[in-house]
Enzyme design. Structure first.
Site, mmCIF file in Angstrom:
data_model
loop_
_atom_site.group_PDB
_atom_site.id
_atom_site.type_symbol
_atom_site.label_atom_id
_atom_site.label_comp_id
_atom_site.label_asym_id
_atom_site.label_seq_id
_atom_site.Cartn_x
_atom_site.Cartn_y
_atom_site.Cartn_z
ATOM 1 N N HIS A 72 7.460 -7.410 -2.486
ATOM 2 C CA HIS A 72 7.037 -7.081 -0.597
ATOM 3 C C HIS A 72 8.653 -7.881 0.465
ATOM 4 O O HIS A 72 7.659 -7.463 1.517
ATOM 5 C CB HIS A 72 6.105 -7.375 -0.015
ATOM 6 C CG HIS A 72 4.356 -6.356 -0.868
ATOM 7 N ND1 HIS A 72 4.612 -5.354 -1.291
ATOM 8 C CD2 HIS A 72 3.372 -6.524 -1.549
ATOM 9 C CE1 HIS A 72 3.672 -4.747 -1.849
ATOM 10 N NE2 HIS A 72 2.899 -5.738 -2.534
ATOM 11 N N GLY A 119 2.145 2.206 -2.705
ATOM 12 C CA GLY A 119 2.611 2.770 -3.754
ATOM 13 C C GLY A 119 2.968 1.738 -5.395
ATOM 14 O O GLY A 119 3.872 2.302 -6.426
ATOM 15 N N THR A 120 2.871 0.142 -5.105
ATOM 16 C CA THR A 120 3.678 -0.280 -5.402
ATOM 17 C C THR A 120 2.799 -0.168 -6.843
ATOM 18 O O THR A 120 3.878 -0.977 -7.923
ATOM 19 C CB THR A 120 3.601 -1.998 -5.108
ATOM 20 O OG1 THR A 120 3.551 -1.879 -3.480
ATOM 21 C CG2 THR A 120 3.784 -2.630 -5.417
ATOM 22 N N THR A 121 1.188 -0.252 -7.402
ATOM 23 C CA THR A 121 0.755 -0.594 -8.107
ATOM 24 C C THR A 121 1.325 0.094 -9.319
ATOM 25 O O THR A 121 1.147 0.424 -10.434
ATOM 26 C CB THR A 121 -0.443 -0.167 -8.427
ATOM 27 O OG1 THR A 121 -0.932 -1.533 -7.053
ATOM 28 C CG2 THR A 121 -1.199 -0.891 -9.712
ATOM 29 N N TRP A 122 1.805 1.877 -8.779
ATOM 30 C CA TRP A 122 2.048 2.791 -9.495
ATOM 31 C C TRP A 122 3.689 2.718 -10.386
ATOM 32 O O TRP A 122 4.291 3.006 -11.602
ATOM 33 C CB TRP A 122 1.758 4.346 -8.421
ATOM 34 C CG TRP A 122 2.739 5.645 -9.017
ATOM 35 C CD1 TRP A 122 1.702 5.851 -10.747
ATOM 36 C CD2 TRP A 122 2.524 6.460 -8.905
ATOM 37 N NE1 TRP A 122 2.768 7.589 -10.844
ATOM 38 C CE2 TRP A 122 2.514 7.275 -9.874
ATOM 39 C CE3 TRP A 122 2.222 7.209 -7.416
ATOM 40 C CZ2 TRP A 122 2.482 8.977 -9.295
ATOM 41 C CZ3 TRP A 122 2.573 8.098 -7.301
ATOM 42 C CH2 TRP A 122 2.952 9.359 -7.978
ATOM 43 N N ARG A 162 -8.075 3.055 -5.273
ATOM 44 C CA ARG A 162 -8.629 3.863 -3.955
ATOM 45 C C ARG A 162 -9.265 5.343 -4.952
ATOM 46 O O ARG A 162 -10.017 5.565 -4.811
ATOM 47 C CB ARG A 162 -8.700 3.444 -2.753
ATOM 48 C CG ARG A 162 -9.538 3.389 -2.134
ATOM 49 C CD ARG A 162 -9.687 3.884 -0.281
ATOM 50 N NE ARG A 162 -8.119 3.664 0.674
ATOM 51 C CZ ARG A 162 -8.790 5.214 0.552
ATOM 52 N NH1 ARG A 162 -9.692 5.097 0.661
ATOM 53 N NH2 ARG A 162 -7.565 6.008 1.398
ATOM 54 N N LYS A 163 -8.299 5.880 -4.040
ATOM 55 C CA LYS A 163 -7.797 7.165 -4.180
ATOM 56 C C LYS A 163 -7.290 7.596 -4.840
ATOM 57 O O LYS A 163 -7.507 8.684 -5.518
ATOM 58 C CB LYS A 163 -8.731 7.827 -2.069
ATOM 59 C CG LYS A 163 -10.207 7.845 -2.001
ATOM 60 C CD LYS A 163 -10.247 8.586 -1.151
ATOM 61 C CE LYS A 163 -11.405 8.773 0.151
ATOM 62 N NZ LYS A 163 -11.335 9.258 0.626
ATOM 63 N N LYS A 218 0.764 -1.465 0.026
ATOM 64 C CA LYS A 218 -0.364 0.338 -0.147
ATOM 65 C C LYS A 218 1.019 0.924 0.307
ATOM 66 O O LYS A 218 0.317 2.249 0.835
ATOM 67 C CB LYS A 218 -1.268 -0.040 0.911
ATOM 68 C CG LYS A 218 -1.939 -0.900 1.354
ATOM 69 C CD LYS A 218 -2.082 -1.902 0.406
ATOM 70 C CE LYS A 218 -2.856 -1.481 -0.807
ATOM 71 N NZ LYS A 218 -3.235 -2.172 -1.787
ATOM 72 N N TYR A 221 6.187 8.420 -2.129
ATOM 73 C CA TYR A 221 5.272 8.341 -2.812
ATOM 74 C C TYR A 221 4.137 9.845 -2.930
ATOM 75 O O TYR A 221 4.511 10.797 -3.905
ATOM 76 C CB TYR A 221 4.131 8.154 -2.432
ATOM 77 C CG TYR A 221 2.870 7.784 -2.452
ATOM 78 C CD1 TYR A 221 2.423 6.701 -3.676
ATOM 79 C CD2 TYR A 221 1.954 8.091 -2.106
ATOM 80 C CE1 TYR A 221 1.284 7.049 -4.477
ATOM 81 C CE2 TYR A 221 0.506 8.418 -3.072
ATOM 82 C CZ TYR A 221 0.317 7.168 -4.053
ATOM 83 O OH TYR A 221 -1.313 7.431 -4.186
HETATM 84 P P1 A3P Z 1 -4.737 4.166 -1.822
HETATM 85 O O1 A3P Z 1 -5.771 3.529 -0.281
HETATM 86 O O2 A3P Z 1 -4.795 6.002 -0.705
HETATM 87 O O3 A3P Z 1 -6.257 5.524 -2.253
HETATM 88 P P2 A3P Z 1 -0.372 -0.369 -3.899
HETATM 89 O O4 A3P Z 1 -0.401 0.194 -4.950
HETATM 90 O O5 A3P Z 1 1.372 -0.886 -3.210
HETATM 91 O O6 A3P Z 1 -0.898 -1.909 -3.382
HETATM 92 O O7 A3P Z 1 -0.236 0.695 -2.858
HETATM 93 C C1 A3P Z 1 -1.910 1.255 -3.133
HETATM 94 C C2 A3P Z 1 -2.448 2.868 -3.074
HETATM 95 O O8 A3P Z 1 -1.631 3.371 -4.612
HETATM 96 C C3 A3P Z 1 -3.637 2.872 -3.425
HETATM 97 O O9 A3P Z 1 -3.929 4.026 -2.017
HETATM 98 C C4 A3P Z 1 -4.076 3.619 -4.470
HETATM 99 O O10 A3P Z 1 -5.082 4.104 -4.548
HETATM 100 C C5 A3P Z 1 -2.718 4.423 -4.577
HETATM 101 N N1 A3P Z 1 -2.343 4.400 -6.535
HETATM 102 C C6 A3P Z 1 -2.867 2.698 -7.288
HETATM 103 N N2 A3P Z 1 -2.349 3.537 -8.589
HETATM 104 C C7 A3P Z 1 -1.479 4.664 -8.417
HETATM 105 C C8 A3P Z 1 -1.272 5.737 -9.496
HETATM 106 N N3 A3P Z 1 -0.738 4.954 -10.548
HETATM 107 N N4 A3P Z 1 -0.917 6.634 -8.954
HETATM 108 C C9 A3P Z 1 -1.449 6.717 -7.864
HETATM 109 N N5 A3P Z 1 -1.273 6.709 -6.810
HETATM 110 C C10 A3P Z 1 -1.771 5.127 -6.984
#
Ligand code: A3P
Length: 312
Positions: free
Chosen positions: A119, A61-64, A277-278, A59, A207
């Site tokens: 992770h 910013g892994t996806t990003w 999510r947000k 959580k 992040y």
């Molecule tokens: P929130 O729950 O605060 O919205 P991970 O990718 O490590 O699982 O983290 C997920 C968090 O990154 C979530 O935060 C998600 O909304 C946010 N996220 C996912 N994709 C993103 C992107 N492209 N840019 C910025 N934040 C992103």
């Protein structure tokens, strides 16, 4: 495997209505399936010097980071209208160390793709990682937003409504280090120590900094992983286009990220939308009391005092 788990300390997270059960192994709390994936990785992963590990606590910013790194390394092949990111969940674009060992081995054989996501805390990574001296990118984030993101993510997976999941319980567990992949501060500390031990081989990204000015960190990231942007590319808007492609606003509205599913471990199937999510800085304000903020900020400051890193 079964023998290992029989005797491990176990914890049931009440705020998940008992659905989330963690085990403590090698000093780290985690779900059984993710421990199993980590153990298999420790036994079988042979890191190559050319690998680039994308490491993160859940959580943060892994996806990003995965989307950006994938877009950077594949930009000679694809542009914004042809990128696999338009139809593939970012986590499926990068093999996950805890799950995709065969795919990683194939990539090694074909020398075709350097990126691997994980992770796993630095201290629990397969020995071959430090032996190979491969590169590591580490993303981190304000602990308060990490917890809020985790709380909502877990509730989303197990379908526990907010009124049945006291945030204070999730907060207390997080401050005790009872969270997937162990305590957040130890996770950061492990990678920070790796950066001290292996200068130039570990890149830290924050992040909040990326949200403020993605261009600067995009250049650092591309340079670090060996795919620097040329002046011509920068002038042609390649950096801006990748930032736009990988933005929360763009990725979260794609069909694959709205209605797809993903299996980080064999037993779980997670809806991809749960990962979007947000995507904001500071949503913690909607969940934390003043006392909780004080407590977690002091905790992080104290634990990370040697590093000079400030997460809030
Ligand atoms: P929130 O729950 O605060 O919205 P991970 O990718 O490590 O699982 O983290 C997920 C968090 O990154 C979530 O935060 C998600 O909304 C946010 N996220 C996912 N994709 C993103 C992107 N492209 N840019 C910025 N934040 C992103």
């Amino acid at each position: 495997m079964e023998e290992i788990f029989e005797n491990l300390p176990q914890h049931t997270c009440n705020w998940t209505k008992g659905r989330l059960i963690m085990y403590k192994y090698q000093g780290i709390w985690n779900l059984k399936g993710l421990h199993e994936g980590s153990i298999l990785a420790q036994q079988n992963f042979k890191a190559q010097p050319t690998d680039v590990l994308l490491c993160s606590y859940p959580k943060t910013g892994t996806t990003w980071l995965k989307a950006l790194s994938f877009a950077i390394t594949t930009r000679a092949k694809y542009d914004g209208s042809t990128s696999p990111l338009l139809t593939t969940f970012p986590h499926e674009c990068i093999p996950f160390l805890e799950r995709d060992l065969d795919q990683i081995e194939n990539n090694h054989k074909n020398s075709c793709f350097p990126l691997v996501g994980t992770h796993i805390p630095y201290t629990c990574l397969p020995k071959s990682v430090s032996a190979s001296n491969c590169k590591i990118v580490y993303i981190y984030r304000d602990a308060k937003d990490v917890l809020v993101s985790y709380y909502n993510f877990v509730r989303g997976i197990y379908k526990v409504p907010e009124e049945d999941a006291p945030f204070k319980e999730a907060f207390d567990e997080f401050c005790e280090g009872v969270s997937s992949y162990g305590s957040y501060w130890d996770h950061i500390l492990g990678y920070w120590r790796a950066r001290q031990e292996r200068p130039g081989r570990v890149l830290f990204l924050k992040y909040e900094d990326m949200k403020r000015d993605a261009t600067r960190d995009m250049k650092r990231l591309a340079e670090f992983i060996g795919y620097p942007f040329s002046v011509a590319e920068e002038s042609a808007g390649v950096i801006k286009n990748i930032i736009k492609l990988c933005s929360f606003e763009n990725l979260s509205k794609l069909e694959v990220n709205k209605s797809g599913s993903y299996n980080p471990e064999d037993a779980t199937k997670i809806e991809t939308r749960t990962y979007f999510r947000k995507g904001k800085v500071g949503d913690w304000e909607n969940y934390f009391t003043h006392e909780m903020k004080q407590k977690i900020d002091s905790l992080m400051d104290e634990k990370l005092s040697d590093t000079g890193l400030i997460t809030h």
